[in-house]
Design a protein around this motif. Sequence first.
Motif, PDB file in Angstrom:
ATOM      1  N   PHE A  93     -27.732 104.024  56.009  1.00  0.00           N
ATOM      2  CA  PHE A  93     -28.842 104.022  55.062  1.00  0.00           C
ATOM      3  C   PHE A  93     -30.125 103.747  55.838  1.00  0.00           C
ATOM      4  N   ASN A  94     -31.064 104.680  55.768  1.00  0.00           N
ATOM      5  CA  ASN A  94     -32.302 104.535  56.536  1.00  0.00           C
ATOM      6  C   ASN A  94     -33.458 103.978  55.714  1.00  0.00           C
ATOM      7  N   GLY A  95     -33.126 103.448  54.541  1.00  0.00           N
ATOM      8  CA  GLY A  95     -34.164 102.925  53.663  1.00  0.00           C
ATOM      9  C   GLY A  95     -34.646 103.934  52.647  1.00  0.00           C
ATOM     10  N   GLN A  96     -34.225 105.200  52.809  1.00  0.00           N
ATOM     11  CA  GLN A  96     -34.613 106.258  51.873  1.00  0.00           C
ATOM     12  C   GLN A  96     -33.414 107.065  51.384  1.00  0.00           C
ATOM     13  N   GLU A  97     -32.437 107.297  52.275  1.00  0.00           N
ATOM     14  CA  GLU A  97     -31.268 108.070  51.913  1.00  0.00           C
ATOM     15  C   GLU A  97     -30.008 107.463  52.522  1.00  0.00           C
ATOM     16  N   VAL A  98     -28.889 107.637  51.788  1.00  0.00           N
ATOM     17  CA  VAL A  98     -27.577 107.240  52.292  1.00  0.00           C
ATOM     18  C   VAL A  98     -26.922 108.487  52.875  1.00  0.00           C
ATOM     19  N   GLU A  99     -26.378 108.350  54.094  1.00  0.00           N
ATOM     20  CA  GLU A  99     -25.730 109.477  54.758  1.00  0.00           C
ATOM     21  C   GLU A  99     -24.242 109.178  54.912  1.00  0.00           C
ATOM     22  N   CYS A 100     -23.402 110.087  54.398  1.00  0.00           N
ATOM     23  CA  CYS A 100     -21.950 109.927  54.530  1.00  0.00           C
ATOM     24  C   CYS A 100     -21.542 110.065  55.993  1.00  0.00           C
ATOM     25  N   CYS A 101     -20.605 109.234  56.422  1.00  0.00           N
ATOM     26  CA  CYS A 101     -20.185 109.229  57.825  1.00  0.00           C
ATOM     27  C   CYS A 101     -19.285 110.403  58.179  1.00  0.00           C
ATOM     28  N   TYR A 102     -18.779 111.128  57.179  1.00  0.00           N
ATOM     29  CA  TYR A 102     -17.796 112.180  57.446  1.00  0.00           C
ATOM     30  C   TYR A 102     -18.464 113.525  57.755  1.00  0.00           C
ATOM     31  N   HIS A 103     -19.348 113.989  56.851  1.00  0.00           N
ATOM     32  CA  HIS A 103     -19.994 115.287  57.057  1.00  0.00           C
ATOM     33  C   HIS A 103     -21.512 115.222  56.907  1.00  0.00           C
ATOM     34  N   GLY A 104     -22.052 114.012  56.817  1.00  0.00           N
ATOM     35  CA  GLY A 104     -23.501 113.869  56.794  1.00  0.00           C
ATOM     36  C   GLY A 104     -24.176 114.225  55.492  1.00  0.00           C
ATOM     37  N   TRP A 105     -23.400 114.370  54.404  1.00  0.00           N
ATOM     38  CA  TRP A 105     -24.046 114.604  53.110  1.00  0.00           C
ATOM     39  C   TRP A 105     -24.965 113.430  52.819  1.00  0.00           C
ATOM     40  N   ARG A 106     -26.132 113.724  52.241  1.00  0.00           N
ATOM     41  CA  ARG A 106     -27.123 112.674  52.001  1.00  0.00           C
ATOM     42  C   ARG A 106     -27.440 112.540  50.513  1.00  0.00           C
ATOM     43  N   PHE A 107     -27.745 111.301  50.125  1.00  0.00           N
ATOM     44  CA  PHE A 107     -28.016 110.982  48.725  1.00  0.00           C
ATOM     45  C   PHE A 107     -29.200 110.025  48.660  1.00  0.00           C
ATOM     46  N   ASP A 108     -30.058 110.215  47.649  1.00  0.00           N
ATOM     47  CA  ASP A 108     -31.178 109.293  47.494  1.00  0.00           C
ATOM     48  C   ASP A 108     -30.681 108.022  46.810  1.00  0.00           C
ATOM     49  N   PRO A 109     -31.529 106.995  46.652  1.00  0.00           N
ATOM     50  CA  PRO A 109     -31.047 105.706  46.129  1.00  0.00           C
ATOM     51  C   PRO A 109     -30.463 105.744  44.725  1.00  0.00           C
ATOM     52  N   VAL A 110     -30.746 106.798  43.940  1.00  0.00           N
ATOM     53  CA  VAL A 110     -30.157 106.869  42.598  1.00  0.00           C
ATOM     54  C   VAL A 110     -29.023 107.890  42.547  1.00  0.00           C
ATOM     55  N   GLY A 111     -28.494 108.283  43.715  1.00  0.00           N
ATOM     56  CA  GLY A 111     -27.304 109.103  43.754  1.00  0.00           C
ATOM     57  C   GLY A 111     -27.504 110.600  43.773  1.00  0.00           C
ATOM     58  N   ARG A 112     -28.751 111.078  43.800  1.00  0.00           N
ATOM     59  CA  ARG A 112     -28.975 112.518  43.833  1.00  0.00           C
ATOM     60  C   ARG A 112     -28.657 113.076  45.216  1.00  0.00           C
ATOM     61  N   CYS A 113     -27.872 114.125  45.269  1.00  0.00           N
ATOM     62  CA  CYS A 113     -27.552 114.765  46.539  1.00  0.00           C
ATOM     63  C   CYS A 113     -28.792 115.489  47.048  1.00  0.00           C
ATOM     64  N   THR A 114     -29.217 115.169  48.262  1.00  0.00           N
ATOM     65  CA  THR A 114     -30.446 115.742  48.821  1.00  0.00           C
ATOM     66  C   THR A 114     -30.192 116.716  49.954  1.00  0.00           C
ATOM     67  N   ALA A 115     -29.009 116.663  50.560  1.00  0.00           N
ATOM     68  CA  ALA A 115     -28.748 117.554  51.696  1.00  0.00           C
ATOM     69  C   ALA A 115     -27.254 117.658  51.980  1.00  0.00           C
ATOM     70  N   ILE A 116     -26.834 118.908  52.326  1.00  0.00           N
ATOM     71  CA  ILE A 116     -25.489 119.170  52.829  1.00  0.00           C
ATOM     72  C   ILE A 116     -25.673 119.918  54.147  1.00  0.00           C
ATOM     73  N   PRO A 117     -25.623 119.217  55.268  1.00  0.00           N
ATOM     74  CA  PRO A 117     -25.973 119.818  56.566  1.00  0.00           C
ATOM     75  C   PRO A 117     -25.155 121.040  56.953  1.00  0.00           C
ATOM     76  N   SER A 118     -23.911 121.168  56.467  1.00  0.00           N
ATOM     77  CA  SER A 118     -23.067 122.283  56.895  1.00  0.00           C
ATOM     78  C   SER A 118     -23.456 123.617  56.264  1.00  0.00           C
ATOM     79  N   LEU A 119     -24.305 123.607  55.246  1.00  0.00           N
ATOM     80  CA  LEU A 119     -24.736 124.856  54.617  1.00  0.00           C
ATOM     81  C   LEU A 119     -25.699 125.596  55.538  1.00  0.00           C
ATOM     82  N   VAL A 120     -25.498 126.899  55.681  1.00  0.00           N
ATOM     83  CA  VAL A 120     -26.451 127.707  56.441  1.00  0.00           C
ATOM     84  C   VAL A 120     -27.564 128.153  55.503  1.00  0.00           C
TER      85      VAL A 120
END
Length: 351
Positions: free
Chosen positions: A67-94
């Motif tokens: 958690f960088n103070g703005q988003e939580v990053e999953c340790c498995y595939h780096g999916w990111r979520f904002d503090p209220v749970g909204r998915c903000t990024a899926i790095p594996s998508l082209v």
Amino acid sequence: MMKNNDNFVLRNTWYYALPSNQIKPGMMISRIFLGEPVLLVRSQDGKVSAMTDICPHRGVPLSCGRFNGQEVECCYHGWRFDPVGRCTAIPSLVEEQQMDLSRFDVDSYEVREAQGNIWIYMADPDNPQPASEMEIPVIPGFGERSHQFVEVVKFPCFIDHAVVGLMDPAHSPYVHRAWWWRSEQLHEEVKQFDASPYGFTMRRHRLPANGGRLYWLIGGGVPETEISFRLPGVRIEETTIGNHRVVNLTAVTPISDTETEVTFALYWTLPWVGFFKPLLHVLARTFIGQDRTVVEKQQIGLKYNPVLRLIKDSDMQAQWYYQLKREYAKSVAEGREFVNPVKGQILRWRA
């Protein structure tokens, strides 16, 4: 008599989550409330939020990531979520793989913070209700001041046994045998009780010199105490000593069917009490530890599912607690206003 159908946990209500000072900006804390994994985060701007502590991709706890103070990053595939749970990024998508990220949002919880305490609203997944119906507990007269002292203890029991044990007026001579609290001699107690929001209140009364000796040691006047209880498991004891106040907030939070957390927080206006914090921690751990020990022993007998028989008047507060629970659950299920089942009366017991 306590029946098995009393053995349920209230939903659609506020529970104590944790003391504010346990989570700093940029931090995340993984907890379990009512059997649900919850991730609490405090953003760099100081706001506390909560979400389910499970990544919707492969089920890894989000608390295992960063958690960088703005988003939580999953340790498995780096999916990111904002503090209220909204998915903000899926790095594996082209780039050309357009996808509606809201499909992967994590469930969030409403949280509120006041006076050094963080509260979480645990909705019923089958019948969620808005959180505006019941407000979080606030200590009058302290504004936004935080508690000056807090102790957290886990009890190895279902929430009901922790709540009933902490409000029980007749166990002190046998469980809390300490010179600084009271003598072992039994005395008759006569107290007036009144209905209060989502609970009941023991009307303000003078503490006798043979009970609550710690307050008398403080000096400065004759101590008077008022004790209130409200659902789902909040006890507030306010003691006035001369022109000063000492207020104890005790909050009970179910972790699972076999574990409950008890938070003991103190607010005071006595300027010199802070010098005795190390001693207060020892006294609080001893006092709450005595309650925990007897509840631990209670679990030995409860394994056999006995019928628990309650008496008048010393067990009336326990009976009110179960009545309040049932009424609150029914009022939510039926979509109607809560009707307090407690009627004002005088109770008598020896303790």
